[in-house]
Structures are given as structure tokens and as C-alpha cells.
Design a protein around this motif. Structure first.
Motif, mmCIF file in Angstrom:
data_model
loop_
_atom_site.group_PDB
_atom_site.id
_atom_site.type_symbol
_atom_site.label_atom_id
_atom_site.label_comp_id
_atom_site.label_asym_id
_atom_site.label_seq_id
_atom_site.Cartn_x
_atom_site.Cartn_y
_atom_site.Cartn_z
ATOM 1 N N GLY A 124 -10.735 23.685 23.883
ATOM 2 C CA GLY A 124 -11.312 24.400 22.740
ATOM 3 C C GLY A 124 -11.312 25.906 22.952
ATOM 4 N N PRO A 132 -15.242 30.855 20.809
ATOM 5 C CA PRO A 132 -15.826 31.912 21.639
ATOM 6 C C PRO A 132 -16.278 31.426 23.009
ATOM 7 C CG PRO A 132 -17.223 31.397 19.736
ATOM 8 C CD PRO A 132 -15.918 30.729 19.514
ATOM 9 N N SER A 133 -16.869 30.213 23.073
ATOM 10 C CA SER A 133 -17.367 29.743 24.378
ATOM 11 C C SER A 133 -16.207 29.403 25.309
ATOM 12 C CB SER A 133 -18.298 28.539 24.195
ATOM 13 O OG SER A 133 -17.585 27.420 23.736
ATOM 14 N N GLU A 142 -6.028 24.252 22.677
ATOM 15 C CA GLU A 142 -6.612 24.411 21.345
ATOM 16 C C GLU A 142 -5.786 23.616 20.346
ATOM 17 O OE1 GLU A 142 -9.344 25.848 19.697
ATOM 18 O OE2 GLU A 142 -8.291 24.826 18.064
ATOM 19 N N LYS A 143 -6.462 22.801 19.548
ATOM 20 C CA LYS A 143 -5.694 21.970 18.604
ATOM 21 C C LYS A 143 -5.227 22.743 17.376
ATOM 22 C CE LYS A 143 -9.655 19.786 16.430
ATOM 23 N NZ LYS A 143 -10.275 18.541 16.037
ATOM 24 N N THR A 193 -16.809 34.277 11.195
ATOM 25 C CA THR A 193 -18.233 34.530 11.453
ATOM 26 C C THR A 193 -18.664 35.847 10.826
ATOM 27 O OG1 THR A 193 -17.685 35.510 13.577
ATOM 28 C CG2 THR A 193 -18.377 33.199 13.605
ATOM 29 N N GLY A 194 -19.952 35.891 10.505
ATOM 30 C CA GLY A 194 -20.525 37.116 9.935
ATOM 31 C C GLY A 194 -19.773 37.577 8.702
ATOM 32 N N ASN A 250 -20.821 38.784 13.662
ATOM 33 C CA ASN A 250 -22.099 39.244 14.217
ATOM 34 C C ASN A 250 -22.186 38.653 15.634
ATOM 35 O OD1 ASN A 250 -25.551 38.456 13.333
ATOM 36 N ND2 ASN A 250 -24.712 39.930 14.750
ATOM 37 N N VAL A 272 -6.553 17.465 22.706
ATOM 38 C CA VAL A 272 -6.975 16.539 23.767
ATOM 39 C C VAL A 272 -7.561 15.301 23.086
ATOM 40 C CG1 VAL A 272 -8.636 16.219 25.654
ATOM 41 C CG2 VAL A 272 -7.425 18.403 25.405
ATOM 42 N N GLY A 295 -17.093 22.814 20.394
ATOM 43 C CA GLY A 295 -17.912 23.204 19.245
ATOM 44 C C GLY A 295 -18.706 22.037 18.673
ATOM 45 N N TYR A 310 -18.316 22.862 9.420
ATOM 46 C CA TYR A 310 -17.067 23.533 9.026
ATOM 47 C C TYR A 310 -15.891 22.921 9.797
ATOM 48 C CZ TYR A 310 -19.363 27.011 6.123
ATOM 49 O OH TYR A 310 -20.052 27.638 5.114
ATOM 50 N N PHE A 339 -24.170 26.184 8.991
ATOM 51 C CA PHE A 339 -23.625 27.208 9.877
ATOM 52 C C PHE A 339 -23.579 26.711 11.316
ATOM 53 C CE2 PHE A 339 -24.294 29.704 6.212
ATOM 54 C CZ PHE A 339 -23.375 30.738 6.293
ATOM 55 N N GLU A 358 -21.440 25.248 21.287
ATOM 56 C CA GLU A 358 -22.192 24.466 20.302
ATOM 57 C C GLU A 358 -22.156 22.955 20.538
ATOM 58 O OE1 GLU A 358 -21.659 26.150 16.304
ATOM 59 O OE2 GLU A 358 -22.207 24.163 15.553
ATOM 60 N N GLY A 368 -26.618 36.445 15.069
ATOM 61 C CA GLY A 368 -25.857 36.664 16.301
ATOM 62 C C GLY A 368 -26.315 35.772 17.445
ATOM 63 N N LEU A 419 -23.583 32.870 18.596
ATOM 64 C CA LEU A 419 -22.476 33.397 19.406
ATOM 65 C C LEU A 419 -22.995 33.857 20.765
ATOM 66 C CD1 LEU A 419 -20.189 35.230 16.813
ATOM 67 C CD2 LEU A 419 -19.764 33.104 18.036
HETATM 68 C C1 LIG Z 1 -19.089 30.350 8.389
HETATM 69 C C2 LIG Z 1 -19.794 30.573 9.704
HETATM 70 C C3 LIG Z 1 -20.230 31.839 10.044
HETATM 71 C C4 LIG Z 1 -20.906 32.031 11.257
HETATM 72 N N1 LIG Z 1 -21.284 33.297 11.590
HETATM 73 C C5 LIG Z 1 -21.903 33.517 12.781
HETATM 74 C C6 LIG Z 1 -22.245 34.828 13.195
HETATM 75 O O1 LIG Z 1 -21.922 35.828 12.531
HETATM 76 N N2 LIG Z 1 -22.902 34.974 14.381
HETATM 77 C C7 LIG Z 1 -23.228 33.904 15.176
HETATM 78 O O2 LIG Z 1 -23.848 34.084 16.223
HETATM 79 N N3 LIG Z 1 -22.848 32.654 14.843
HETATM 80 C C8 LIG Z 1 -22.185 32.439 13.683
HETATM 81 N N4 LIG Z 1 -21.783 31.166 13.350
HETATM 82 C C9 LIG Z 1 -21.920 30.081 14.364
HETATM 83 C C10 LIG Z 1 -20.784 30.231 15.415
HETATM 84 O O3 LIG Z 1 -19.555 30.429 14.753
HETATM 85 C C11 LIG Z 1 -20.668 29.002 16.301
HETATM 86 O O4 LIG Z 1 -21.923 28.705 16.862
HETATM 87 C C12 LIG Z 1 -19.632 29.245 17.425
HETATM 88 O O5 LIG Z 1 -18.347 29.421 16.863
HETATM 89 C C13 LIG Z 1 -19.604 28.103 18.412
HETATM 90 O O6 LIG Z 1 -18.628 28.413 19.362
HETATM 91 P P1 LIG Z 1 -17.910 27.268 20.206
HETATM 92 O O7 LIG Z 1 -16.941 27.948 21.102
HETATM 93 O O8 LIG Z 1 -18.917 26.397 20.831
HETATM 94 O O9 LIG Z 1 -17.183 26.353 19.134
HETATM 95 P P2 LIG Z 1 -16.072 26.656 18.009
HETATM 96 O O10 LIG Z 1 -16.081 28.083 17.618
HETATM 97 O O11 LIG Z 1 -16.298 25.649 16.960
HETATM 98 O O12 LIG Z 1 -14.706 26.375 18.772
HETATM 99 C C14 LIG Z 1 -14.370 25.083 19.222
HETATM 100 C C15 LIG Z 1 -12.866 24.997 19.294
HETATM 101 O O13 LIG Z 1 -12.504 23.783 19.926
HETATM 102 C C16 LIG Z 1 -11.337 23.284 19.291
HETATM 103 N N5 LIG Z 1 -11.250 21.845 19.553
HETATM 104 C C17 LIG Z 1 -12.139 20.897 19.153
HETATM 105 N N6 LIG Z 1 -11.741 19.703 19.591
HETATM 106 C C18 LIG Z 1 -10.599 19.874 20.273
HETATM 107 C C19 LIG Z 1 -9.695 18.987 20.953
HETATM 108 N N7 LIG Z 1 -9.929 17.671 21.036
HETATM 109 N N8 LIG Z 1 -8.580 19.515 21.535
HETATM 110 C C20 LIG Z 1 -8.340 20.859 21.478
HETATM 111 N N9 LIG Z 1 -9.143 21.716 20.840
HETATM 112 C C21 LIG Z 1 -10.258 21.240 20.248
HETATM 113 C C22 LIG Z 1 -11.565 23.608 17.835
HETATM 114 O O14 LIG Z 1 -10.360 23.592 17.100
HETATM 115 C C23 LIG Z 1 -12.209 24.985 17.923
HETATM 116 O O15 LIG Z 1 -11.257 26.017 17.846
HETATM 117 C C24 LIG Z 1 -21.132 30.941 12.137
HETATM 118 C C25 LIG Z 1 -20.694 29.672 11.784
HETATM 119 C C26 LIG Z 1 -20.029 29.464 10.586
HETATM 120 C C27 LIG Z 1 -19.570 28.095 10.223
#
Ligand SMILES: Cc1cc2nc3c(=O)[nH]c(=O)nc-3n(C[C@H](O)[C@H](O)[C@H](O)COP(=O)(O)OP(=O)(O)OC[C@H]3O[C@@H](n4cnc5c(N)ncnc54)[C@H](O)[C@@H]3O)c2cc1C
Length: 448
Positions: free
Chosen positions: A9, A12-13, A32-33, A44-45, A50, A133, A164, A168, A389, A418, A428, A431
Motif C-alpha cells: 500500500g 501516506p503511511s 501498490e494496486k 485530501t483536504g 491538510n 497483493v 488503509g 472511499y 472520511f 488507517e 490533519g 494523516l
Molecule cells: C476525501 C478525503 C479527504 C481527506 N482529507 C484528509 C486531510 O486533509 N487530512 C487528514 O489528516 N486526513 C484526511 N483524510 C483521511 C486520510 O486520507 C486517510 O486517513 C489516510 O489516507 C490513510 O492513509 P493510509 O496510508 O493508511 O491509507 P490509504 O491512503 O488509504 O492508502 C492505502 C493504499 O493501499 C493500497 N492497497 C490496498 N490494498 C492493497 C493490496 N492488496 N495490494 C496493493 N495495494 C493495496 C491502496 O490502493 C491505497 O493506495 C481524508 C480522507 C478522504 C476520504
């Protein structure tokens, strides 16, 4: 090429984990898929990202109502200030807006993604997009590698699940990480929408009522039984055709849904959506008020003028009366509230809009002031998880070492972002949680 660490994935994390492990000299593969990295991050934001908040660590934790305390140790090692330093060192200029919200100065989330991509390239992190994966492989409580959708198996001693949540889903977070974790023996706490718009069937949602009206800096309280205030959030709100949205409503939403669930359990009702037409058809010949009695609702109270006391508001109404008493209510009170809200409130109080303002009795002025301070809205549910969100619930934190983000069940398995049972308010904080947990996982993986 063999890798020490495989990260699943590129949100951001995952990218933060990849960079940190890369900085420690690990050979890292990021899978990344989607066909690009950071697809959700780009949205985001409102596309401006943000990326964190300038609040103190204690405030950050308070703004992560879903298990923020789990992050105490992590935030004492690497926190929001470090996130800002990290991005500034990558050449990204940042700026602070109201409520401590930090954005890239360019107001473009793509600049954040570009900075992360550039750093990954400098560190030699291998990034494979369009690579899904389907299974995480382990043997005797130790991680072995991953299987891809193509059937290919990739081996590594350390795996980070950074897939994540489940909201969404069109952006890639389809909840696959929960299945991986469950298969490996982890507990997944119940998933529900967090930071989500709320549904109401109240008359303000009707055509030509309050749809599309936004109010700045109001206060929103979730009411429990006997009208007790469970939580109050201050900020902007938006009236929509389905109910309420906007930052203050999103912050209150998780508490509202918990209270709704509690009422439903108490009344023996299953979770139904009162605004679903099929639900309404199943309760024929009932008036709106009867439907509300059958389907548990909770109330939230909006204080439109939180800095003013009721008697101040009454005096203000009386002042309008002194300067424009000959005018109609709708014209004489112009400027007291946003026009559509004023008209709505006057109608709610059964006051004739054309009546002269000077005929408004003190009792009627008091009713108007009370409505401004305590505009009660019936809440019947929320938009679905996919429109939230953030996802509440996830991989149980009891099974994760908060100092390393490593699984307590499977050696070499790490989680960040997440997918964990962590959820924060808008502003924020999500993130921040994603970057911090990614940093700690990347720092800890394969430490010797
Ligand atoms: C519209 C919107 C606006 C937001 N705005 C904000 C903001 O401004 N500030 C803030 O703090 N938070 C914001 N958030 C929340 C924030 O975006 C999420 O909490 C954050 O993106 C989580 O990060 P993550 O890395 O855990 O997961 P994600 O960003 O969801 O990334 C996970 C990645 O893993 C990939 N993946 C999943 N399964 C597989 C697999 N089997 N094989 C390969 N890849 C895979 C996915 O395709 C994805 O790219 C917002 C959320 C939304 C929906």
C-alpha cells in the motif's frame, strides 16, 4: 532482486514506512494496486492536503477519538513538528491555516506526493504500481512473503500492511488489509463510518429550505437521553439535501452514531435508515412524527450564535425593532441571521413574515433567540462507510506493539495507518496518525 522489506500500500503511511526503512539501509519494495501512488492522498483536504496540525501532542491525541492514546509513545519519538521538518527538508514549503491546520504552501496535494516520490527514488525504494497483493504468507508465527494477484510469490523477512481503511474504496482502500490480518490471526474490531455527514429527515432538508447553506463557527452538540450534552464541537456546518455536513458535524458524527446505536439496542430496533424509502413504505399510513417514534432518532443541537447569551440576542432583536419596527419581520430582521435561515426560523415559529416587526412580542423574541441557541435536529443515521472520511475500527491495537507497530502474533509483520483501529477528527489528525505510525514501523522493521 531480493528485498528485506515489502510494504503493501502506497498511501501516506506506506510511503513514510518505505522512506524510513530505506533511510536505515533496508532494501525496500513498495507494492501498490493502483496505477499511481497516493491516490487518496491526492484528494485530501479538498486537493490541498491538510497534512498535519500544529497542536500540542496532548491536543493531537484528544483529536484522535479512536484510540489516540495508543500513539502517546510514538508521538513522543516523532510527532507533528517532525512531520513538518521532514517535509521542509524535502523542500516543501508549508503554511498554517485556522485551527492549526498545516497545508503545503502551494495548496496542492500533488506537491506532497511528488516530495515523497522523490525521496523514495533517492533512497532506491523500488515502487511497483498495478501490483496487488492477495495473500500475506507466514510460517510458524514468522512472516515469509506475499502472493500477488498474478500468482507470483515475493519473499521478505519484514512485511508492512499499510492498506488503509474501507472508505472511499474507489481510491484503493477496499479493506483487503483486514482480511490479511484476520488470516494471520489478528482481531478486527467492528468497522463503521467516521467523520461522516449525518442524515436527517427534518423539514430544513426540503427543496428551497436550507440546502446548500453553510454557517461559520457554530457549535454542534450531540444530545443523549434527557437532553444531556455528550460532546460539543465548534466549527463550520453545511445544510444539505440529506441532512448535515461540514467540519463541526463530521467531528460530532462518531459520537452521534454511537448514541444512535445505543438507542437502537435499547429499543430492540435493528439499524435501519429512516430516510430509506423502502423503510418508509414498510410503515404505511404513518405521519412523519409516528415514523420517528418507531425508528430511533437522536438529536443534535446547533447553537447558531455561540458567543452570545440568550438575553443579548433578545436585546439585539429589540434593537432591530427600534430601528426598523415599521418593516415586515423578514425585512426588519435582515442581517440578524443569514437570510434563508431567518426565514426558515420565522416559519418554524409560525410567525407571519409580512407582520410588522414592532408587533413582535417579547415572548416571540425569546422563542427566536432560543431557537438560535438550540436548533434541534433529528438525526437518523449517516452516509455509508464508503462516503466517510475515515474508517472507525480495524486491526485491534491490543495485538500491536505501540513502540514498534509490530504484530504481537506474527514476527516480522508490521501495520501502519488507517488499517489500524485508529481514527481522528478532520484537521490533519488522520494523516498525522498515518505518517507517525508509518515512521515508527519503518524505523523498527528488522531492527537488530
Ligand atoms: C476525501 C478525503 C479527504 C481527506 N482529507 C484528509 C486531510 O486533509 N487530512 C487528514 O489528516 N486526513 C484526511 N483524510 C483521511 C486520510 O486520507 C486517510 O486517513 C489516510 O489516507 C490513510 O492513509 P493510509 O496510508 O493508511 O491509507 P490509504 O491512503 O488509504 O492508502 C492505502 C493504499 O493501499 C493500497 N492497497 C490496498 N490494498 C492493497 C493490496 N492488496 N495490494 C496493493 N495495494 C493495496 C491502496 O490502493 C491505497 O493506495 C481524508 C480522507 C478522504 C476520504
Amino acid at each position: 532482486m531480493t528485498y528485506d522489506v515489502i510494504i503493501i500500500g502506497a498511501g501516506p503511511s506506506g510511503m513514510m514506512a518505505a522512506i524510513t526503512a530505506g533511510m536505515r539501509g533496508r532494501r525496500v519494495l513498495l507494492l501498490e494496486k493502483n496505477d499511481v501512488v497516493g491516490k487518496k492522498l491526492a484528494f485530501t483536504g479538498g486537493g490541498r492536503c491538510n497534512l498535519t496540525n500544529s497542536a500540542s501532542v496532548d491536543e493531537i491525541i484528544n483529536n484522535i477519538p479512536g484510540n489516540g492514546r495508543f500513539l502517546y509513545g510514538a508521538l513522543s519519538r516523532w510527532n507533528n513538528k517532525d512531520i513538518c521538518d521532514f517535509f521542509e527538508e524535502l523542500g516543501l514549503k508549508l503554511k498554517e491555516e485556522d485551527h492549526g491546520r498545516i497545508f503545503p504552501a502551494a495548496e496542492d496535494a500533488l506537491t506532497v506526493i511528488a516530495a515523497l516520490e522523490k525521496r523514495m527514488a533517492e533512497l532506491g525504494v523500488a515502487v511497483a504500481c498495478r501490483t496487488e497483493v492477495t495473500k500475506v504468507l507466514s510460517r510458524a508465527g514468522k512472516i515469509m512473503g506475499v502472493r500477488l494477484r498474478t500468482g507470483k510469490v515475493l519473499c521478505a523477512e519484514g512485511i508492512v500492511i499499510a492498506t488503509g481503511g474501507k472508505s472511499y474504496s474507489s481510491m484503493g482502500s477496499t479493506g483487503g488489509g483486514y482480511a490479511f490480518a484476520k488470516t494471520l490471526g489478528h482481531t478486527i474490531t467492528p468497522l463503521s463510518p467516521g467523520e461522516v455527514p449525518l442524515l436527517s429527515g427534518d423539514s430544513f432538508t426540503g427543496k428551497d429550505q436550507l440546502q446548500g447553506l453553510s454557517l461559520q463557527d457554530v457549535s454542534v452538540s450531540v444530545l443523549g437521553t434527557k437532553g444531556k450534552r455528550i460532546v460539543t464541537h465548534r466549527g463550520d456546518i453545511l445544510f444539505t439535501h440529506f441532512g448535515l455536513s461540514g467540519p463541526a458535524v463530521l467531528c460530532a458524527s462518531t459520537f452521534a452514531l454511537k448514541e444512535l446505536e445505543k438507542r437502537r439496542r435499547l429499543s430492540g430496533e435493528s439499524a435501519v435508515d429512516a430516510d430509506d424509502s423502502s423503510v418508509r413504505q414498510s410503515i404505511p399510513n404513518k405521519k412523519e412524527s409516528d415514523i420517528r417514534k418507531i425508528i430511533p432518532v437522536i438529536q443534535i443541537a446547533i447553537d447558531i450564535l455561540p458567543d452570545k447569551k440568550e438575553d443579548e440576542i433578545i436585546r439585539e432583536i429589540q434593537n432591530y425593532g427600534q430601528s426598523g419596527g415599521e418593516k415586515s419581520l423578514k425585512n426588519g430582521l435582515r442581517g440578524f441571521l443569514p437570510e434563508r435561515l431567518l426565514l426558515y426560523f420565522l416559519r418554524e415559529l409560525d410567525l407571519d413574515l409580512e407582520r410588522q416587526l414592532k408587533t413582535l412580542t417579547s415572548g416571540e423574541a425569546w422563542s427566536l433567540a432560543t431557537l438560535c441557541k438550540n436548533f434541534a435536529v433529528d438525526i437518523t443515521g449517516s452516509l455509508p462507510l464508503d462516503k466517510a472520511f475515515v474508517t472507525c475500527g480495524g486491526v485491534s491495537l491490543k495485538e500491536i506493539d505501540s513502540k514498534t507497530m509490530e504484530s504481537k502474533l506474527v514476527r516480522g509483520l508490521y501495520f501502519c495507518g488507517e488499517v489500524l483501529d485508529l481514527n481522528g477528527h478532520t484537521g490533519g489528525f488522520n494523516l498525522t496518525a498515518a505518517f507517525v505510525t508509518g515512521r515508527i514501523a519503518g524505523e523498527s522493521i528488522l531492527r537488530v
